[in-house]
Design a protein around this motif. Structure first.
Motif, short mmCIF file in Angstrom:
data_model
loop_
_atom_site.label_atom_id
_atom_site.label_comp_id
_atom_site.label_asym_id
_atom_site.label_seq_id
_atom_site.Cartn_x
_atom_site.Cartn_y
_atom_site.Cartn_z
N UNK A 211 -5.64 4.98 -7.94
CA UNK A 211 -6.77 4.51 -8.75
C UNK A 211 -8.11 4.66 -8.03
N UNK A 212 -8.15 5.53 -7.00
CA UNK A 212 -9.40 5.87 -6.34
C UNK A 212 -9.95 4.81 -5.41
N UNK A 213 -9.10 3.95 -4.87
CA UNK A 213 -9.53 2.89 -3.95
C UNK A 213 -8.99 3.23 -2.57
N UNK A 214 -9.84 3.15 -1.56
CA UNK A 214 -9.43 3.41 -0.18
C UNK A 214 -8.65 2.20 0.33
N UNK A 215 -7.35 2.37 0.65
CA UNK A 215 -6.56 1.22 1.11
C UNK A 215 -7.01 0.69 2.47
N UNK A 216 -7.78 1.47 3.21
CA UNK A 216 -8.28 1.01 4.51
C UNK A 216 -9.52 0.13 4.36
N UNK A 217 -10.18 0.18 3.20
CA UNK A 217 -11.40 -0.60 3.02
C UNK A 217 -11.56 -1.07 1.57
N UNK A 218 -10.54 -1.74 1.03
CA UNK A 218 -10.67 -2.18 -0.35
C UNK A 218 -11.51 -3.45 -0.45
N UNK A 219 -12.13 -3.63 -1.58
CA UNK A 219 -12.87 -4.87 -1.82
C UNK A 219 -12.37 -5.54 -3.08
N UNK B 57 5.60 -18.17 -10.58
CA UNK B 57 5.96 -17.15 -11.57
C UNK B 57 7.42 -17.36 -11.96
N UNK B 58 7.66 -18.38 -12.76
CA UNK B 58 9.03 -18.74 -13.14
C UNK B 58 9.73 -17.63 -13.93
N UNK B 59 8.96 -16.86 -14.66
CA UNK B 59 9.53 -15.75 -15.44
C UNK B 59 9.81 -14.53 -14.58
N UNK B 60 9.39 -14.58 -13.30
CA UNK B 60 9.57 -13.47 -12.36
C UNK B 60 8.95 -12.19 -12.91
N UNK B 61 7.80 -12.34 -13.52
CA UNK B 61 7.07 -11.25 -14.16
C UNK B 61 6.45 -10.29 -13.14
N UNK B 62 5.84 -10.83 -12.11
CA UNK B 62 5.07 -10.02 -11.17
C UNK B 62 5.89 -9.59 -9.96
N UNK B 63 5.53 -8.40 -9.47
CA UNK B 63 6.00 -7.93 -8.18
C UNK B 63 4.76 -7.80 -7.29
N UNK B 64 4.96 -7.80 -5.99
CA UNK B 64 3.85 -7.72 -5.05
C UNK B 64 4.00 -6.53 -4.12
N UNK B 65 2.87 -5.96 -3.75
CA UNK B 65 2.83 -4.90 -2.73
C UNK B 65 1.57 -5.13 -1.90
N UNK B 66 1.71 -5.08 -0.61
CA UNK B 66 0.51 -5.23 0.22
C UNK B 66 -0.16 -3.86 0.37
N UNK B 67 -1.47 -3.90 0.51
CA UNK B 67 -2.20 -2.65 0.69
C UNK B 67 -1.85 -2.02 2.03
N UNK B 68 -1.26 -2.80 2.94
CA UNK B 68 -0.90 -2.27 4.26
C UNK B 68 0.40 -1.50 4.24
N UNK B 69 1.21 -1.65 3.19
CA UNK B 69 2.45 -0.87 3.16
C UNK B 69 2.26 0.37 2.29
N UNK B 70 3.21 1.26 2.35
CA UNK B 70 3.08 2.55 1.66
C UNK B 70 2.97 2.39 0.14
N UNK B 71 3.79 1.51 -0.45
CA UNK B 71 3.76 1.34 -1.91
C UNK B 71 2.38 0.88 -2.38
N UNK B 72 1.80 -0.09 -1.69
CA UNK B 72 0.48 -0.58 -2.06
C UNK B 72 -0.61 0.45 -1.83
N UNK B 73 -0.54 1.15 -0.70
CA UNK B 73 -1.54 2.18 -0.39
C UNK B 73 -1.51 3.31 -1.42
N UNK B 74 -0.32 3.69 -1.85
CA UNK B 74 -0.19 4.75 -2.87
C UNK B 74 -0.86 4.30 -4.17
N UNK B 75 -0.63 3.07 -4.57
CA UNK B 75 -1.24 2.57 -5.80
C UNK B 75 -2.76 2.51 -5.68
N UNK B 76 -3.27 2.06 -4.55
CA UNK B 76 -4.73 2.04 -4.36
C UNK B 76 -5.29 3.46 -4.50
N UNK B 77 -4.68 4.41 -3.78
CA UNK B 77 -5.19 5.78 -3.83
C UNK B 77 -5.11 6.35 -5.25
#
Length: 136
Positions: free
Chosen positions: A53-61, A31-51
């Motif tokens: 949009x109605x996705x369970x961060x403990x069992x996402x597919x 990503x040479x343009x540095x467009x994307x950021x990343x968040x893991x579903x295991x951290x709070x930022x990722x879990x908040x985003x999953x929730x």
């Protein structure tokens, strides 16, 4: 996807999944343009985003790409990531010609079986310090 006020889309992924972590590393390297950021579903930022949009961060597919109020999932998310990386990775968008009703079941099969097929890390993948500003 549109760019979110200069901050860019967020890819929420499974940092314990070896395939998902490899894809996250690939995105950071290419990503040479540095467009994307990343968040893991295991951290709070990722879990908040999953929730959000109605996705369970403990069992996402699925991984998701969040850009402001918009969210992409399944094969649409993967194709948006590769389109956002630019050339030559952008050529993957040709797969959009394959109807979603064919692409998504294939994606979901891999996602459901990702640990069995690719393995699982004991601890979450942590990015190198030079990418710390791109990981939430």
């Amino acid at each position: 996807m549109k760019q979110d006020s200069g901050t860019g889309p967020i890819i929420v992924f499974d940092a314990q999944c070896i395939l998902c972590s490899a894809n996250a590393q690939f995105v950071l390297r290419h990503d040479r343009a540095r467009r994307f950021r990343l968040a893991s579903m295991q951290n709070e930022a990722g879990a908040v985003l999953y929730r959000r949009f109605g996705i369970d961060p403990a069992a996402p597919e699925t991984l998701i790409v969040v850009d402001g109020d918009a969210m992409l999932r399944d094969s649409d998310a993967i194709l948006a990531i590769y389109a956002g990386l630019g050339w030559p990775w952008k050529v993957a968008v040709i797969l959009r010609l394959v109807p979603r009703f064919i692409r998504d079941p294939f994606y979901r099969f891999i996602a459901r079986n990702r640990y069995r097929i690719f393995g699982r890390r004991e601890a979450c993948w942590v990015p190198p310090k030079d990418f710390a500003d791109r990981v939430l």
